[in-house]
Design a protein around this motif. Structure first.
Motif, short mmCIF file in Angstrom:
data_model
loop_
_atom_site.label_atom_id
_atom_site.label_comp_id
_atom_site.label_asym_id
_atom_site.label_seq_id
_atom_site.Cartn_x
_atom_site.Cartn_y
_atom_site.Cartn_z
N ARG A 129 -17.35 -118.84 -24.39
CA ARG A 129 -16.38 -118.10 -23.59
C ARG A 129 -16.84 -116.66 -23.38
N PHE A 130 -17.45 -116.07 -24.40
CA PHE A 130 -18.00 -114.72 -24.26
C PHE A 130 -19.13 -114.71 -23.23
N ILE A 131 -20.02 -115.70 -23.29
CA ILE A 131 -21.14 -115.80 -22.35
C ILE A 131 -20.63 -115.97 -20.91
N ILE A 132 -19.61 -116.79 -20.72
CA ILE A 132 -19.05 -116.99 -19.38
C ILE A 132 -18.49 -115.68 -18.83
N GLY A 133 -17.81 -114.92 -19.70
CA GLY A 133 -17.29 -113.62 -19.28
C GLY A 133 -18.40 -112.67 -18.87
N ALA A 134 -19.48 -112.64 -19.66
CA ALA A 134 -20.62 -111.77 -19.33
C ALA A 134 -21.27 -112.21 -18.03
N ALA A 135 -21.37 -113.52 -17.81
CA ALA A 135 -22.00 -114.05 -16.60
C ALA A 135 -21.18 -113.73 -15.36
N GLU A 136 -19.85 -113.83 -15.48
CA GLU A 136 -18.98 -113.61 -14.32
C GLU A 136 -18.73 -112.14 -14.04
N ALA A 137 -19.03 -111.26 -15.00
CA ALA A 137 -18.74 -109.83 -14.84
C ALA A 137 -19.29 -109.30 -13.52
N GLY A 138 -18.47 -108.56 -12.84
CA GLY A 138 -18.89 -107.95 -11.58
C GLY A 138 -18.45 -108.70 -10.34
N ALA A 139 -17.97 -109.93 -10.49
CA ALA A 139 -17.61 -110.72 -9.31
C ALA A 139 -16.44 -110.10 -8.55
N ALA A 140 -15.30 -109.89 -9.22
CA ALA A 140 -14.12 -109.39 -8.52
C ALA A 140 -14.29 -107.96 -8.00
N PRO A 141 -14.70 -106.99 -8.84
CA PRO A 141 -14.89 -105.64 -8.28
C PRO A 141 -16.06 -105.59 -7.31
N GLY A 142 -17.03 -106.47 -7.50
CA GLY A 142 -18.15 -106.54 -6.56
C GLY A 142 -17.70 -106.92 -5.17
#
Length: 430
Positions: A118-131
């Motif tokens: 779950r931590f890895i998924i969060g790190a991978a998805e980081a930046g999608a919404a504000p991007g």
């Protein structure tokens, strides 16, 4: 060739942004659709996974929420990378990596691996919404942002509407196939679908207006002037100045308390429905789709409606009020499926309407590179509410035996968000 008068006409501008909406929105919707499908599926998987892995409510809540620690740590670096390598490549990378990690959740055997992935998924998805918010700010002027934001945010309810019946079907029909449980197939199927979206993003987006070969030269000029006018009106900010603005600090806190509510619904809706006495996985899946269906309609209507000058603050206040009352109703009438579901539906509709207007207001305050950093900071700190919310509800559920008591705490957090939002945008004309 069109004349100068024709090019600058209102009709030409409307056609241009309609054309842009049809071209950009499907790709951006796909990004957020699968992001929220991922956030919904862990809630449905918990109906089976918690028992098989021996997870307590608090342990499940921690695993669901730890996603946001990875998200928080990598959000700003991700948006910096987005500006350097371009949107099409970076968005495709984001979707590919979180899809693979989601599929890997099917093979977890204990709480430790659940937390790690779950931590890895969060790190991978980081930046999608504000991007995506930053990307739209490079393409769309303020007068069109509510409309475009509504097209983007409608992917949230669509994802949750689809997720309920789809998750129920996968977990019911594939349970036991090849020796895997229904919750394992849920992660495998939805993670695999996410991976397949990456090529669509890479080939479907242009990094900048000037690179869009589907726009004419006149259309590119008008679009670039529209964005330039917004930048001139907002003024230039350095990264440091943008992060120190009072609006940035207040917006971070307001979004944090708002998302405590959003993720309360996203992660716990299936179990909130279950505690009313509904036990069938398919029935829970269909009932959980209803709040998000209404939320989708609210986003489509509220976004364009809020674009009129001076209307956004009023719309935001009304939507926040509806959200807080909805959460209160869901708790107060927790034993009545009709009244409780009505409250959750009002909360879901209100919270997405608020999000649509919230980001449109922010687009008036930040521009260019400062927008990328500020949007990332606000989104990353705000999304820590996604860590607090499921864990808080898990602890409250373990102590009281009922998740509905956490709904009262969430209703209070929405009220706090409303006060902070009012202060943050009190000088805005939007």
């Amino acid at each position: 060739m069109a004349s100068y008068i024709e090019v600058d006409s209102v009709a030409f501008s409307d056609r241009l942004y309609t054309k842009m909406a049809w071209r950009l929105s499907p790709v951006l919707i796909a990004i957020f659709f699968f992001a929220n499908l991922d956030r919904a599926n862990v809630g449905f998987a918990a109906l089976q996974m918690r028992e098989e892995l021996g997870l307590s409510n608090a342990a499940y809540g921690l695993g669901a929420g730890i996603f946001f620690l990875g998200y928080f740590l990598f959000e700003i670096p991700s948006n910096i990378a987005l500006q350097k390598v371009g949107a099409k490549l970076w968005f495709a990378r984001i979707v590919l990596t979180w899809g693979i990690a989601t599929a890997a959740l099917a093979f977890v055997k204990d709480a430790t691996w659940f937390y790690a992935l779950r931590f890895i998924i969060g790190a991978a998805e980081a930046g999608a919404a504000p991007g995506v918010m930053w990307y739209l700010s490079q393409w769309v002027p303020n007068r069109q942002r509510g409309r475009f934001n509504s097209l983007y945010w409608v992917s949230v309810p669509i994802a949750f509407v689809v997720s309920g019946p789809l998750s129920g079907y996968i977990m019911t029909s594939l349970d036991g196939l090849s020796g895997y449980s229904g919750w394992q197939w849920l992660f495998l199927v939805e993670g695999g679908l996410t991976v397949l979206v990456a090529p669509l993003i890479f080939f479907g987006l242009a990094n900048e207006i000037k690179h869009a070969n589907w726009l004419t030269d006149d259309e590119k000029r008008i679009a670039e002037e529209g964005v330039k006018d917004l930048a001139n009106a907002a003024g230039a900010h350095s990264y440091k100045d943008a992060l120190r603005k009072p609006e940035t600090i207040l917006s971070c806190l307001a979004y944090f308390f708002l998302l405590i509510g959003y993720y309360g619904i996203a992660f716990w809706l299936p179990q909130l429905i279950k505690q009313t006495g509904i036990s069938g996985t398919m029935a829970i899946g269909w009932l959980s789709a209803l709040p998000w269906l209404v939320a989708g309609l609210s986003v489509v209507l509220v976004g364009p409606f809020s674009d009129a000058v001076g209307r956004r603050k009023r719309v935001q206040t009304i939507a926040l009020t509806v959200t807080a009352v909805g959460f209160w109703m869901s708790a107060y009438f927790s034993s009545n499926i009709t009244a409780s579901l009505f409250g959750l539906t009002a909360a879901a509709a209100g919270i997405l309407a608020v999000s649509t207007v919230f980001w449109a207001n922010l687009a008036r305050i930040y521009v260019a590179g400062a927008a990328a950093i500020s949007f990332a900071a606000i989104n990353s700190i705000g999304n820590l509410g996604g860590f607090v919310s499921p864990y808080m509800l898990g602890v409250i559920t373990d102590i009281t035996g009922k998740p509905v008591f956490g709904m009262y705490a969430i209703a209070a957090s929405i009220v706090i968000s409303g006060v902070l939002t009012f202060i943050a945008f009190r000088r805005s004309e939007a």
